[in-house]
Motif scaffolding. Sequence first.
Motif, mmCIF file in Angstrom:
data_model
loop_
_atom_site.group_PDB
_atom_site.id
_atom_site.type_symbol
_atom_site.label_atom_id
_atom_site.label_comp_id
_atom_site.label_asym_id
_atom_site.label_seq_id
_atom_site.Cartn_x
_atom_site.Cartn_y
_atom_site.Cartn_z
ATOM 1 N N VAL A 92 -98.699 1.155 -59.266
ATOM 2 C CA VAL A 92 -98.940 1.933 -58.304
ATOM 3 C C VAL A 92 -100.130 2.219 -57.991
ATOM 4 O O VAL A 92 -101.339 2.247 -58.589
ATOM 5 C CB VAL A 92 -98.598 3.533 -59.130
ATOM 6 N N TRP A 93 -100.006 2.310 -56.385
ATOM 7 C CA TRP A 93 -101.688 2.620 -55.806
ATOM 8 C C TRP A 93 -101.948 4.187 -55.866
ATOM 9 O O TRP A 93 -102.938 4.236 -56.059
ATOM 10 C CB TRP A 93 -101.343 1.913 -54.405
ATOM 11 N N ARG A 94 -101.157 4.781 -54.497
ATOM 12 C CA ARG A 94 -101.059 5.941 -54.036
ATOM 13 C C ARG A 94 -100.151 6.826 -54.067
ATOM 14 O O ARG A 94 -99.007 6.302 -53.918
ATOM 15 C CB ARG A 94 -101.983 5.960 -52.898
ATOM 16 N N ASP A 95 -100.090 8.207 -54.523
ATOM 17 C CA ASP A 95 -99.214 8.834 -53.863
ATOM 18 C C ASP A 95 -98.863 9.199 -52.778
ATOM 19 O O ASP A 95 -99.718 9.216 -51.668
ATOM 20 C CB ASP A 95 -99.259 10.559 -54.689
ATOM 21 N N ASP A 96 -97.392 8.885 -52.058
ATOM 22 C CA ASP A 96 -96.940 9.112 -50.699
ATOM 23 C C ASP A 96 -95.921 9.791 -50.378
ATOM 24 O O ASP A 96 -94.938 9.447 -49.906
ATOM 25 C CB ASP A 96 -97.257 7.950 -49.974
ATOM 26 N N PRO A 97 -95.811 11.301 -50.603
ATOM 27 C CA PRO A 97 -95.027 11.778 -50.504
ATOM 28 C C PRO A 97 -94.681 12.011 -48.986
ATOM 29 O O PRO A 97 -95.400 12.770 -48.158
ATOM 30 C CB PRO A 97 -95.101 13.259 -51.025
ATOM 31 N N LEU A 98 -93.267 12.217 -48.594
ATOM 32 C CA LEU A 98 -92.831 13.428 -46.847
ATOM 33 C C LEU A 98 -92.262 14.070 -47.061
ATOM 34 O O LEU A 98 -91.772 14.919 -48.549
ATOM 35 C CB LEU A 98 -91.522 12.173 -46.695
ATOM 36 N N VAL A 99 -93.535 15.003 -46.570
ATOM 37 C CA VAL A 99 -92.741 16.340 -45.931
ATOM 38 C C VAL A 99 -92.381 17.110 -44.702
ATOM 39 O O VAL A 99 -92.904 16.126 -44.107
ATOM 40 C CB VAL A 99 -94.107 17.601 -46.397
ATOM 41 N N LEU A 100 -91.811 18.198 -45.090
ATOM 42 C CA LEU A 100 -91.632 18.422 -43.351
ATOM 43 C C LEU A 100 -92.270 19.147 -42.651
ATOM 44 O O LEU A 100 -92.848 20.000 -43.040
ATOM 45 C CB LEU A 100 -89.927 19.359 -43.274
ATOM 46 N N LEU A 122 -95.999 22.783 -43.652
ATOM 47 C CA LEU A 122 -95.561 21.551 -44.725
ATOM 48 C C LEU A 122 -94.800 22.491 -45.696
ATOM 49 O O LEU A 122 -94.397 23.130 -46.191
ATOM 50 C CB LEU A 122 -96.949 20.871 -45.704
ATOM 51 N N ARG A 123 -93.283 21.561 -45.644
ATOM 52 C CA ARG A 123 -92.252 21.721 -46.726
ATOM 53 C C ARG A 123 -91.509 20.827 -47.166
ATOM 54 O O ARG A 123 -91.649 19.540 -46.624
ATOM 55 C CB ARG A 123 -90.896 22.323 -45.909
ATOM 56 N N PRO A 124 -91.730 20.558 -48.579
ATOM 57 C CA PRO A 124 -91.323 19.152 -49.523
ATOM 58 C C PRO A 124 -89.797 18.798 -49.290
ATOM 59 O O PRO A 124 -88.761 20.484 -49.132
ATOM 60 C CB PRO A 124 -91.443 19.453 -51.108
#
Length: 299
Positions: free
Chosen positions: A161-169, A261-263
């Motif tokens: 695991v390198w970095r968090d990278d969540p997608l958001v709207l 920003l919305r998850p």
Amino acid sequence: MRFDLQDLRLFVHTLESGTITQGAERCHITLASASERIRGMETVLGAPLLHRSKRGVTATEAGAVLLPHARRMLLQMEQLAGDMQAFGQGLGTRIELLANTSAISEHLIAPLGAFMQANPQLRLELRECTSDAIARALMAGEADMGVLSNAVPAGSLHTQVWRDDPLVLLGPTRLLAALPQDVQLNHLKDIALLGLLPQHALHQLMAAQALQAGVALRYRALAPHLEALCDWVAMGLGAALVPRTAAECATLRWPQARLRLRPLSVDWAARQLVLACRDPAQLPPQALQLWTFLQEAAH
């Protein structure tokens, strides 16, 4: 079976140009010599490679099979020549690093720049691919290492695991206010949606997930890169699904735009980036050095 590189080069040039005459000209040999070489290839194979007519030449069934192999062999020889020439010029081994859209746009450029500054002899090839394609290429030994989403099965690859990278709207407040609190992929078809051009890994990820969910996404516009996409969102043209780091940067660049920003409430959007390779212990020395450097840049 014995073909030399000149034979293969002539064969490729002949089919690409459509005549033996032009193929010979591209190879800087006479027409008689070119014709003799091609007949010799056909004799060795025991099958014709070209359909000959007054209009020119086309590949036979055997020729169509040979053509992609010939192109690959010529490309590999060019790469070999380039790699060997680099040593004569004092340059080191070439490192091939594959990464998805988000890794390249939001995470890799700064650490790779710092690494290359500290290693001036390094030659680096950074290519954008989908995470699926990265995993396949690494398992096939076609690249040294990759940075991809943890949502992709890694098989036998060594991953970290390198970095968090969540997608958001990301979108204007007025636009996202109309969406339910629990945003699903199917809600995106009811808003002015912006995206990246189809060659980008993020676009291909969304297309695959939409197909799996049975959702037909309709884009108002497609941007060439993440920064342009976020800028269009800030100008009020619509909303877009982007990496959280890109969205946060956009809110700083456009404080007057009142962006939100919305998850997204789907598992594949809550992703992490992972470093991957077949086996760190088998990496070439400079590639192992880069692997270690990127490990230390994890957060």
